[in-house]
Design an enzyme around this catalytic site. Structure first.
Site, PDB file in Angstrom:
ATOM      1  N   CYS A 104      62.960 -52.159 -76.279  1.00  0.00           N
ATOM      2  CA  CYS A 104      64.222 -52.416 -75.601  1.00  0.00           C
ATOM      3  C   CYS A 104      65.415 -52.144 -76.514  1.00  0.00           C
ATOM      4  O   CYS A 104      66.427 -51.590 -76.075  1.00  0.00           O
ATOM      5  CB  CYS A 104      64.268 -53.862 -75.103  1.00  0.00           C
ATOM      6  SG  CYS A 104      65.661 -54.199 -74.005  1.00  0.00           S
ATOM      7  N   CYS A 201      62.621 -61.699 -72.338  1.00  0.00           N
ATOM      8  CA  CYS A 201      63.707 -62.185 -71.486  1.00  0.00           C
ATOM      9  C   CYS A 201      63.405 -62.089 -69.999  1.00  0.00           C
ATOM     10  O   CYS A 201      64.042 -62.766 -69.202  1.00  0.00           O
ATOM     11  CB  CYS A 201      64.986 -61.418 -71.808  1.00  0.00           C
ATOM     12  SG  CYS A 201      64.907 -59.646 -71.412  1.00  0.00           S
TER      13      CYS A 201
END
Length: 377
Positions: A104, A201
């Site tokens: 990410c 997340c």
């Protein structure tokens, strides 16, 4: 400073760390611009009925308003699903254990931050990562943060030089306790007492439930398979290789009369090898998709160490470059649970030299025997 050099884009999550960064940089004379990425909506992040934006966006907007800084919301939910969530699912479906934060940062968040920095005419990009930067011979290296319990250098090994040379990590020389105290001293007592963010997340439950939810045909595509021992003998059935990770002991739902650990996963045969803790230990490891600043420096480094998972201690090692571009790592300390798909990050002291992804370890003993002469000592 030129006008543009005073402008810094901060990735604002609404949390403790990015909030401290905004205040700190503003105090240092920078013109702060905030951007909050809306990546993945989790129901628990919507505190009130009818709320149109998740809590983290609202908190970032409130902070920006209080500080009087320009703020933007980047709705990147589709791109996040197409890139990061797809990678996460694909890795498990291939028998590997992904680390989405590693992918990410370079492929998604920092790329979007760069785009927004250009769009808002910001020379710099700042985040709340607990790490530092050091320039050597024209290259910029990531260095571990002073708070060893929060150091995030492990996640950033894939960041390219063009992005690193625009980055700032203002919290790298601080501990989390110091950051909380700093926020409180600036009148943000409630924020300073806030909780920690999740490691992944987009998951607020067990990853197996997430796989079933977002890959509803997983049981049809993979199906039940066999637990086997190190000799290939069947021990009992399992639910499908994607539901297991190397080193796993709990949740196997098989009784062998002694503790059993996942040693290997073979996606082609849908088998999961079980054994005892000693069988998890390894002398060598294969690493692929290597990204290092200077390969020669890595190969001749006399005090090289490697971390094979986040929060693990660095293990002294040597490395050899194979003809296929993979690295053969020879451990000089105890290593256990080598997990394909996880990152192997190489350090000289506290400086990151680069990293790669842990590969499947087939024929590792044979490869090691054939390449002994390549090690530097």
């Amino acid at each position: 400073m030129k006008e543009k050099d005073k402008r810094v884009l901060v990735g604002m999550s609404g949390g403790i760390d990015s909030s401290a960064v905004c205040i700190m940089l503003q105090e240092q004379g920078y013109e702060v611009v905030g951007v909050t990425m809306r990546t993945w909506d989790i129901p628990s992040h919507f505190s009130t009925p009818g709320q149109s934006q998740p809590d983290e966006v609202l908190e970032a907007q409130a902070l920006a308003a209080r500080l009087g800084i320009e703020h933007h919301v980047a709705d990147v939910r589709k791109e996040f699903k197409d890139v990061i969530v797809k990678y996460f699912i694909d890795e498990y479906m291939s028998g590997r254990t992904p680390n989405p934060c590693v992918m990410c940062n370079p492929l998604f968040k920092e790329r979007i931050l760069c785009e927004w920095a250009d769009r808002t005419d910001c020379a710099w990009i700042a985040t709340g990562h607990y790490c530092q930067l050091k320039d050597i011979n024209g290259a910029r290296y990531i260095v571990t943060g002073d708070d060893s319990t929060k150091d995030q250098s492990y996640f950033l090994w894939k960041l390219p030089q063009d992005i690193l040379k625009r980055m700032m990590f203002p919290l790298g020389g601080m501990t989390k306790t110091e950051v909380r105290a700093y926020l409180a001293s600036k009148g943000f007592e409630a924020k300073a007492k806030g909780g920690e963010s999740m490691e992944i997340c987009f998951i607020d439950k067990d990853y197996r439930e997430f796989l079933k939810e977002h890959c509803p045909d997983i049981d049809e595509r993979i199906g039940a398979g066999w637990f086997v021992d190190s000799k290939g003998l069947k021990l009992g059935q399992h639910k499908g290789f994607a539901y297991y990770t190397i080193g796993q002991r709990k949740g196997l739902e098989i009784a062998l009369g002694k503790p059993a650990y996942v040693l290997k996963i073979n996606p082609a045969k849908n088998t999961v090898m079980l054994g005892d803790a000693d069988q998890l230990k390894a002398e060598y490891m294969l690493v692929e998709q290597v990204n290092v600043i200077c390969m020669e420096e890595l190969l001749r480094c006399k005090e090289l160490s490697v971390r094979i998972r986040y929060r693990s201690r660095p293990i002294p090692c040597q490395v050899a470059l194979l003809d296929n571009g993979q690295l053969l790592v020879k451990f000089e300390g105890e290593a256990s649970a080598i997990t394909p798909g996880q990152s192997a990050v190489f350090y000289e002291g506290n400086r990151v030299l680069g990293g790669g992804f842990i590969a499947f370890q087939q024929a590792i003993k044979k490869i090691a025997a054939e390449n002994q002469e390549k090690f530097n000592r």
